[in-house]
Every structure is written in structure tokens, then in C-alpha cells.
Design an enzyme around this catalytic site. Structure first.
Site, PDB file in Angstrom:
ATOM      1  N   CYS A 197       0.842  -1.200   0.000  1.00  0.00           N
ATOM      2  CA  CYS A 197       0.000   0.000   0.000  1.00  0.00           C
ATOM      3  C   CYS A 197       0.879   1.253   0.000  1.00  0.00           C
ATOM      4  O   CYS A 197       1.450   1.582  -1.026  1.00  0.00           O
ATOM      5  CB  CYS A 197      -0.991  -0.047   1.162  1.00  0.00           C
ATOM      6  SG  CYS A 197      -2.471   0.925   0.817  1.00  0.00           S
ATOM      7  N   HIS A 240      -3.630  -4.947   0.465  1.00  0.00           N
ATOM      8  CA  HIS A 240      -3.008  -5.471   1.692  1.00  0.00           C
ATOM      9  C   HIS A 240      -3.043  -7.005   1.702  1.00  0.00           C
ATOM     10  O   HIS A 240      -4.000  -7.587   2.222  1.00  0.00           O
ATOM     11  CB  HIS A 240      -3.751  -4.943   2.921  1.00  0.00           C
ATOM     12  CG  HIS A 240      -3.522  -3.499   3.186  1.00  0.00           C
ATOM     13  ND1 HIS A 240      -2.481  -3.039   3.960  1.00  0.00           N
ATOM     14  CD2 HIS A 240      -4.191  -2.400   2.761  1.00  0.00           C
ATOM     15  CE1 HIS A 240      -2.515  -1.712   4.013  1.00  0.00           C
ATOM     16  NE2 HIS A 240      -3.548  -1.300   3.297  1.00  0.00           N
ATOM     17  N   GLU A 288      -1.503  -9.013   3.503  1.00  0.00           N
ATOM     18  CA  GLU A 288      -1.370  -9.605   4.847  1.00  0.00           C
ATOM     19  C   GLU A 288      -2.701 -10.049   5.431  1.00  0.00           C
ATOM     20  O   GLU A 288      -2.750 -10.938   6.274  1.00  0.00           O
ATOM     21  CB  GLU A 288      -0.669  -8.633   5.803  1.00  0.00           C
ATOM     22  CG  GLU A 288      -1.460  -7.380   6.201  1.00  0.00           C
ATOM     23  CD  GLU A 288      -1.273  -6.208   5.249  1.00  0.00           C
ATOM     24  OE1 GLU A 288      -0.943  -6.443   4.058  1.00  0.00           O
ATOM     25  OE2 GLU A 288      -1.474  -5.052   5.675  1.00  0.00           O
TER      26      GLU A 288
HETATM   27  N1  GLN Z   1      -1.872   6.824   2.795  1.00  0.00           N
HETATM   28  C1  GLN Z   1      -1.990   6.068   1.614  1.00  0.00           C
HETATM   29  C2  GLN Z   1      -3.355   6.245   0.952  1.00  0.00           C
HETATM   30  O1  GLN Z   1      -4.294   6.647   1.574  1.00  0.00           O
HETATM   31  C3  GLN Z   1      -1.691   4.604   1.861  1.00  0.00           C
HETATM   32  C4  GLN Z   1      -2.694   3.947   2.758  1.00  0.00           C
HETATM   33  C5  GLN Z   1      -2.221   2.606   3.279  1.00  0.00           C
HETATM   34  O2  GLN Z   1      -1.036   2.298   3.244  1.00  0.00           O
HETATM   35  N2  GLN Z   1      -3.116   1.810   3.811  1.00  0.00           N
HETATM   36  O3  GLN Z   1      -3.498   5.942  -0.209  1.00  0.00           O
END
Ligand code: GLN
Length: 561
Positions: free
Chosen positions: A396, A532, A534
Site C-alpha cells: 500500500c 493489503h 497480509e
Molecule cells: N496513505 C496512503 C493512501 O491513503 C496509503 C494507505 C495505506 O497504506 N493503507 O493511499
């Protein structure tokens, strides 16, 4: 209600009730953080091993509507379900221990319950009645419990907090009523602490006695006690606890500290917990437990063949629960590859210019995150990994910083950034979709019509993997589904320029519009994903990307010599 100690233990199958959901309520006493979530998940695992279809729900007494707004550095990670709910991290344990997909109906907070009741009150549903904790709040809690049940044979319902907390009272009252009203039997499990006093070498049962007394005073008689203790409880202490708590002696279980959480199901089974529960629930016809998969997990953990050191570059790394699922997914990959994975937490704020602090690491992982702090350090971590051919896994935000680093240092787009961190960057390689470009093709800036509080992309979505990509080879599939939680996206306006410089777009959303996975061509293992992974890794299977990453880290270590 489970008010008859041992009374139903002779059990037998309840005729005609086989298709009804049984409920097991799990409460905690004495102190918090005893591992109620893990205990619930592990009980789920041993019941599932007996061929029963198991689901789990958590009721959280705090007033936040969901943990989405709570700091992960105080409360632990926000766990995202397939249907896009932002939930408590215990829901992650549930999905790791039981082959069950949680959803928004599996985590309720006081805030959500009150929100529902107040909405009904405002629309006149209560027909002029005075709206009260009993029955209106408790009825809503009972309805919420039933909503999560689905077609499961057994639902485990964990009550957050500790018995005696003011906040938990409506939940405890609701589960007391639930046991009385439900057609099929319910069981009550209470988790307590039995401290061992080093100085006198004594085991103390008094706190457990008091905790159960508290529970009984609100009308709940536990059927089974899980006593957390450093060492196994001697028989006479079990007898004493049984006597004072009105719990059958064989149902006073010694839940000793284990250094591997994935051995808890094996231990609980050894203590006959599944046997006691199926009898209590009238499910005696459930087949004997098959714990083969859990034995394999325990065995893999005990006999690693190699080891790796992974740098986890995060913002503030005091509370490692902030990255709970990532830690677990790394461990799962270790199980699958017979690798002992050491995680070294590196505070990105302190990461020096050349990325020193990363020397000696076999892999660099940058997990998800929000906000400006520590961003440049994370970008340096990606740069270090790219230049030194160290395996890099960006999740992410970790993918976004990798794209920024590549844009700046390989594609020579000076001061490239995400508009989350620099609204005035000349090269917004990561941006809100509304900022990519306007009708004339010019880059549109953040303004009143596209604010930070824009909609979050949440939950499971499909992704098509590119032929020939590393991701495609690891997943051994061309379409995958993974979970999202972010606002910003890879800016397609820059796709061509970055790809010309050697970036590989390895996965895109099913409509082809959004970049989901990037790789760096020519690097041994450099993967960034916008989702994600994970959240979908489980100990029995591992996750393709984590397994790939740990495998690459092992190769890097061997070649480094
Ligand atoms: N801050 C980034 C976004 O909002 C990444 C978010 C995250 O890593 N969950 O896109």
C-alpha cells in the site's frame, strides 16, 4: 443460560436442533490483554477440526463506531474484512485460525449499537416508549449477535474488555438473556489469570474466584474456565477453583503460556476443551478432532532450515500490534519455506541518507501507513533496496513510496511525490483519482472538490495479473482478489514514462483502470502492491507474495554469503 454446572454435560444429541446455531460466549476477567481473541480463535479451530462449521463475532465495548478512526499505534492495526469493514485486530486472529470469512456483521461496538438504536428512535420505531439500556440496547445487541451467525453450527462471540468494566455491562446482560432465550444450548467460557508469585513460589486462585463471582452476580455461570498461567495448574488448585466458582472440575482448564500461538489449538484439544464444549452444546455426534494441519504448522515452526532478517520500515514502531497481520504473514511464509524470520523494526524517521541502518538485512518491507511523518525515510528504504538488489516488498503506502522513488531517481522526475505529502509537487505520481487530470488534460490540484476526506477504497477487489510478471508466477493465477484500504492511487498519467524507464505494471484492477502491482524490471525481487495481502495470509497455507518475498530473502542471504 449456562446455570447448571455439569448439569448438561451428559449431553446427547439434541433431536431436531442439529440445524440450529449454537453460541459460545467468551468473556475475560482479572486483567485485560489475556489473549481472549486468540483463545476464541483457537476454540474455533478445534471445533472446526471436529467437522463443525464455525463463525466468530467480536463485541467491543468502546464507543467509536469502528476502529477505522483509532490510532493503530494505540489500539493495534485496523483489520479489513473482505466486505470492506474496518474492524478490530482480533477479527484477523479469527480468520487465521478458522476457515471462515468475517464480514461487517462480525464486529460490533457500543457506538454502532447506539447508532442503530438512536436511528430507530428518531424514526419513531419505538412508538413513544422510553428508550433504555434494558431492553432496547440489549435487544439490539442480541439482534447483532444473530446477524453474524449465518449458517454456522457454532458461533463464538467474544466480549471485549474485562468483567467489572462499566462499558461491558450491557453486553454481559445481553448474553445472559441470550442464553435464556435461545432454543439451542449456549456455553459460557471465561478467561482469567492465575498468577504465580515468584517470591513465595505460590499459585494464586483468588483473582479468578473474584472474577467469576462478579460474573455470577450478573447472572452468568461459566461452563468452562480457561486459566492463563505460567505453568500447568496442579490438580488441587483446579479443585479449589472448581469449588469456589461452581464450575465442574474437568472444565477448569489450565491455559499455560505457549511461545507459539499456533500451538494453542493443540494444547486446548489436549485439555479436552472441544470434548467439553460439544457435550455442553449437545453436539456429541461431531466427529473426532482432526488436527493434522495444526500439527504440521507446529512442526514447521520447530524445525526451520534457514533464517532471514527482514527490516520493517515503519513510522513509529513502539507497538508492533500496529502491523499485526504483516508480522503474522511473514511468520506464515517462514512456516511454508522452513525459514525462521527475524523482524527488525526500523523507525523510518531515523533512517539515514544512504539507507544505513539497512545494511545486513535480507529483505526490506515497507507496510501501509498514513500521513507525512517518516515518508522520506521510507523512500530512502525503497531506494536502498533497489540499488543494492535487496528484496523489497512494499504494501500500500510501501508501493506508493517505491513508485515515488522510481520516478525521482530512475525516471528523473524531480520532486515527484504523492499529493498526500506534497500538494504542490510538479509530478504527482501518486494522487487522488480526481487529481490525475482534468478535462483539458492539465493536472488538477487538490481543491474544495477533492479533499483529504475523499472516499476510501475498502475491501476485496479483483486484480488481473500481467503475463510474464513475477506476481503472476507467484500466484499461479491470472485473476486474484485482495483487500484494499487507501485513498490515493498510482497516477496513470505517469504510467508510460515510468514503464519506459523500467517499471513493470504487474497487476491492474479488473476494469483495467487502476494500477495494483508494480515490479522493477531486472531486480531479483521488487514488488509493490496497492492492496493489503497480509489480511488474507493464514498459517496453514501462507500467502504467495509473502512466501515469494521470504524465499527471495533466503536466496539473497545465501548469495551474500
Ligand atoms: N496513505 C496512503 C493512501 O491513503 C496509503 C494507505 C495505506 O497504506 N493503507 O493511499
Amino acid at each position: 443460560m449456562g446455570g447448571h454446572a455439569g448439569g448438561w454435560h451428559s449431553g446427547g444429541v439434541w433431536p431436531g436442533l442439529r440445524d440450529m446455531t449454537r453460541y459460545v460466549f467468551v468473556t475475560g476477567g482479572v486483567v485485560s490483554s489475556l489473549g481472549k481473541g486468540l483463545a476464541s480463535a483457537s476454540i474455533g479451530a478445534i471445533l472446526e477440526a471436529r467437522g463443525l462449521k464455525v463463525g466468530l463475532t467480536k463485541l467491543d465495548p468502546y464507543i467509536n463506531v469502528d476502529p477505522g478512526t483509532m490510532s493503530p499505534y494505540q489500539h493495534g492495526e485496523v483489520y479489513v474484512t473482505a466486505d470492506g469493514a474496518e474492524t478490530d485486530l482480533d477479527i484477523g486472529h479469527y480468520e487465521r485460525f478458522v476457515r471462515f470469512r468475517a464480514g461487517r456483521h462480525n464486529n460490533y461496538t457500543t457506538g454502532q449499537i447506539y447508532e442503530r438504536v438512536i436511528r430507530k428512535e428518531r424514526s419513531g420505531d419505538y412508538l413513544g416508549a422510553t428508550v433504555q439500556v434494558i431492553p432496547h440496547i440489549t435487544d439490539e445487541i442480541k439482534a447483532a449477535i444473530r446477524e453474524g451467525a449465518g449458517d454456522n453450527d457454532v458461533m463464538l462471540v467474544e466480549i471485549g474488555g474485562t468483567v467489572g468494566d462499566i462499558e461491558s455491562l450491557p453486553f454481559l446482560e445481553a448474553i445472559r438473556q441470550f442464553g435464556l432465550e435461545n432454543d439451542a444450548p449456549c456455553a459460557y467460557v471465561h478467561l482469567t489469570l492465575v498468577p504465580y508469585l515468584e517470591t513465595s513460589g505460590e499459585i494464586k486462585t483468588k483473582p479468578t474466584q473474584h472474577s467469576v463471582k462478579e460474573l455470577r452476580s450478573i447472572g452468568i455461570q461459566p461452563d468452562l474456565l480457561l486459566c492463563r498461567s505460567k505453568r500447568p495448574l496442579p490438580q488441587d488448585e483446579r479443585k479449589k477453583i472448581a469449588l469456589f466458582t461452581n464450575v465442574a472440575e474437568d472444565a477448569v482448564i489450565s491455559a499455560v503460556d505457549l511461545d507459539n500461538i499456533y500451538e494453542i489449538p493443540l494444547w486446548l484439544h489436549q485439555q479436552r476443551v472441544d470434548e467439553l464444549l460439544v457435550r455442553r452444546l449437545g453436539l456429541d455426534d461431531a466427529r473426532p478432532a482432526d488436527l493434522g494441519e495444526w500439527r504440521a504448522v507446529a512442526q514447521a515452526r520447530r524445525s526451520p532450515e534457514t533464517e532471514v532478517r527482514i527490516a520493517m520500515v515503519g513510522k513509529y514502531t513502539g507497538l508492533t500490534d500496529a502491523y499485526k497481520s504483516v508480522n503474522e504473514a511473514l511468520a506464515h511464509a517462514g512456516l511454508k519455506t522452513r525459514t525462521s524470520v527475524e523482524i527488525v523494526y526500523v523507525d523510518s524517521d531515523r533512517l539515514g541518507n544512504g539507507g544505513d541502518g539497512l545494511a545486513g538485512m535480507d529483505g526490506v518491507l515497507v507496510p501501509g501507513g498514513f500521513g507525512l511523518r517518516g515518508i522520506e525515510g521510507k523512500i530512502r528504504a525503497a531506494e536502498y533496496a533497489r540499488r543494492h538488489a535487496v528484496p523489497y516488498f512494499g504494501i500500500c503506502l510501501g508501493m506508493q513510496v517505491a513508485a515515488i522513488e522510481f520516478a525521482r531517481n530512475v525516471a528523473h522526475l524531480e520532486s515527484a511525490n504523492s499529493t498526500e505529502f506534497d500538494a504542490a509537487t510538479p509530478h504527482p505520481v501518486i494522487a487522488l483519482i480526481t487529481e490525475w487530470n482534468d478535462a483539458t488534460g492539465a493536472v488538477k490540484r487538490r481543491s474544495e472538490d477533492s479533499d483529504l476526506g475523499g472516499t476510501m477504497r475498502l475491501g476485496e477487489q479483483g486484480c488481473r495479473l500481467a503475463a510474464g510478471s513475477a506476481a503472476r508466477a507467484m500466484y499461479r493465477d491470472d485473476v486474484i482478489r485482495e483487500r484494499h484500504r487507501h485513498r490515493y492511487e498510482f497516477n496513470n498519467t505517469y504510467k508510460e514514462r515510468l514503464c519506459d524507464a523500467g517499471l513493470v505494471v504487474a497487476g491492474v484492477s479488473l476494469d483495467g483502470q487502476l494500477v495494483e502491482i508494480i515490479e522493477v524490471g531486472g531486480h531479483p525481487w521488487f514488488v509493490g502492491c496497492q492492496f493489503h495481502p497480509e489480511f488474507t495470509s493464514v498459517p496453514r497455507d501462507g500467502h504467495p507474495l509473502f512466501i515469494g518475498f521470504i524465499g527471495a530473502a533466503g536466496r539473497f542471504r545465501r548469495e551474500r554469503g
